[in-house]
Design an enzyme around this catalytic site. Structure first.
Site, PDB file in Angstrom:
ATOM      1  N   THR A 182       0.837  -1.203   0.000  1.00 56.86           N
ATOM      2  CA  THR A 182       0.000   0.000   0.000  1.00 56.86           C
ATOM      3  C   THR A 182       0.871   1.251   0.000  1.00 56.86           C
ATOM      4  OG1 THR A 182      -1.714  -1.207   1.211  1.00 56.86           O
ATOM      5  CG2 THR A 182      -1.835   1.200   1.283  1.00 56.86           C
ATOM      6  N   CYS A 184      -8.620  -6.947   2.263  1.00 53.72           N
ATOM      7  CA  CYS A 184      -8.715  -5.568   2.773  1.00 53.72           C
ATOM      8  C   CYS A 184     -10.135  -5.035   2.704  1.00 53.72           C
ATOM      9  CB  CYS A 184      -7.798  -4.652   1.983  1.00 53.72           C
ATOM     10  SG  CYS A 184      -6.146  -5.303   1.887  1.00 53.72           S
TER      11      CYS A 184
HETATM   12  N1  PLP Z   1      -1.940  -4.507  -4.309  1.00 54.46           N
HETATM   13  C1  PLP Z   1      -2.444  -5.717  -4.492  1.00 54.46           C
HETATM   14  C2  PLP Z   1      -2.741  -6.185  -5.887  1.00 54.46           C
HETATM   15  C3  PLP Z   1      -2.711  -6.550  -3.406  1.00 54.46           C
HETATM   16  O1  PLP Z   1      -3.237  -7.757  -3.597  1.00 54.46           O
HETATM   17  C4  PLP Z   1      -2.424  -6.073  -2.107  1.00 54.46           C
HETATM   18  C5  PLP Z   1      -2.738  -6.900  -0.919  1.00 54.46           C
HETATM   19  O2  PLP Z   1      -3.601  -7.753  -0.959  1.00 54.46           O
HETATM   20  C6  PLP Z   1      -1.866  -4.787  -1.968  1.00 54.46           C
HETATM   21  C7  PLP Z   1      -1.632  -4.039  -3.085  1.00 54.46           C
HETATM   22  C8  PLP Z   1      -1.552  -4.233  -0.615  1.00 54.46           C
HETATM   23  O3  PLP Z   1      -0.393  -4.820  -0.081  1.00 54.46           O
HETATM   24  P1  PLP Z   1      -0.093  -4.690   1.488  1.00 54.46           P
HETATM   25  O4  PLP Z   1      -1.044  -5.574   2.191  1.00 54.46           O
HETATM   26  O5  PLP Z   1       1.322  -5.125   1.626  1.00 54.46           O
HETATM   27  O6  PLP Z   1      -0.265  -3.250   1.813  1.00 54.46           O
END
Ligand code: PLP
Length: 386
Positions: free
Chosen positions: A75, A326
């Site tokens: 993120t 999320c």
């Molecule tokens: N982008 C994608 C495509 C994801 O699948 C995710 C997490 O599921 C993220 C970004 C976010 O990653 P993080 O959980 O390390 O912030």
């Protein structure tokens, strides 16, 4: 703490930390806990391990170590890339897609509130992007295009190399969220020719809380997290050494596991998907069969709510999900499936299985033995079924 047997099919949400990765990081919690920026030997030796880990992660994506910025998560990497592109360019327009992860979409919502213009490109019912439409959306005032490589919900792949070439022709910066790619797809930033690329270590058998932003050499970069001079002044904050070391080890393993993921895991995914589609009437796939991540299967079950399916799967020890971890828990249907033209009812009856290197045929057969009964039970108890 003993754990009952689980059948884990949620590897796009997070992955088990590999035992080899745990072994690699523990010394940096127990013995080598110095600050890598300190000038004495106890700190400097930690710095050397940091450099080694950086080189290993760089090798995973064929980058130079100096092109890497360690962040706290995928993120942060996405937010940082887009933020940097927008503040280093005079233009105020941003182009992205309607099916990005919330790590991108929510940031874009915020940008819009701050006066930026954001174009969310639509996708076709199979999840594909129209590249001509993308090209037309890039105007002279577009500062940056951000398009994910692999969709976390459906596994559908976007042609990032072609998109990077379009952006190059148009003179626009290009960022790709490649969080779902490592270990599943070969990543070569030189070949892709992207300006920015995001990764997150917990998707490739390393711990949560460590991410990466690749910034191509000579692309201007403005830090998002401002503080100390760490990461060559591009990301303030004392480095998360144990996690970076873990990321380095996981990167090595991911390269070694790539062919397994593409043959054995793909075969398991297909066995699961074909088995479900063959055994359960009213079941169908969301998104194109190909090009798709080798581990992901997103399926809709007519007339049943995903929430009920997931609850009964959970009772049987099976971990799956209804999309992004999320956004799970939100009552809204998946924005990805909605953008693909699915009705709210179909989106609410869809679940995602995402496999990984630790899955076996036994796991797949366990799901195939349990799921048909679960769907039949839910259909029999729903008002439409009675
Ligand atoms: N982008 C994608 C495509 C994801 O699948 C995710 C997490 O599921 C993220 C970004 C976010 O990653 P993080 O959980 O390390 O912030």
């Amino acid at each position: 703490m003993s754990q009952p047997a689980i059948y884990y099919f949620d590897n796009n949400a997070t992955t088990r930390v590999a035992p080899e990765v745990v072994d690699a990081m523990i010394p940096f919690l127990r013995e080598y806990w110095g600050n890598p920026s300190s000038t004495y030997v106890f700190g400097r030796q930690v710095g050397e391990h940091l450099d080694q880990a950086r080189a290993r992660v760089a090798a995973l994506i064929n980058a130079e170590p100096r092109e890497l910025i360690f962040t706290s998560c995928g993120t942060e990497s996405n937010n940082s890339a887009i933020h940097s592109a927008l503040v280093t360019q005079p233009e105020k327009r941003h182009v992205t897609t309607a099916v990005e992860h919330s790590a991108n979409i929510k940031f874009c919502d915020l940008l819009q509130k701050r006066g930026y213009t954001v174009t969310f490109l639509p996708v076709a019912p199979d999840g594909a992007l129209d590249l001509q439409q993308l090209e037309e959306a890039i105007r002279p005032h577009t500062a940056v295009v951000s398009v994910m490589w692999a969709n976390n919900e459906t596994g559908v792949l976007f042609p990032v190399r072609e998109i990077a070439a379009i952006c190059r022709r148009k003179g626009t910066l290009f960022h790709t969220d490649a969080v779902q790619a490592p270990g599943k797809l070969k990543i070569d930033v030189r070949e892709l020719d992207v300006d920015f690329l995001s990764l997150s270590a917990h998707k490739l058998h390393a711990p949560k809380g460590i991410g990466l932003l690749y910034v191509k050499r000579r692309v201007k970069y403005q830090p998002y997290v401002v503080g100390g001079g760490q990461e060559r002044g591009r990301r303030g904050g004392t480095e998360n050494v144990a996690n970076i070391v873990a990321f380095g080890r996981a990167a090595e393993l991911a390269t070694a596991n790539l062919s397994d993921e593409n043959t054995r895991v793909r075969a398991l995914r297909d066995r699961l998907e074909d088995g479900i589609l063959g055994a359960i009437p009213g079941a169908s796939r969301n998104g194109a069969r190909e090009p798709r991540l080798p581990n992901t299967s997103n399926l809709a079950f007519d007339g049943v709510e995903a929430e009920g399916i997931l609850m009964l799967l959970d009772q049987a020890g099976i971990c799956a999900s209804s999309g992004s971890a999320c956004t799970t828990g939100s009552l809204d249907p998946s924005h990805v499936l909605t953008a693909m033209g699915c009705s709210a009812a179909r989106a609410r009856s869809s679940i995602r299985f995402s496999l990984g290197i630790y899955n076996t045929e036994v796991d797949v057969d366990y799901v195939l033995n349990h799921l048909p009964g679960i769907i039949a039970k839910l259909r029999a108890s729903s008002p439409a079924g009675s």
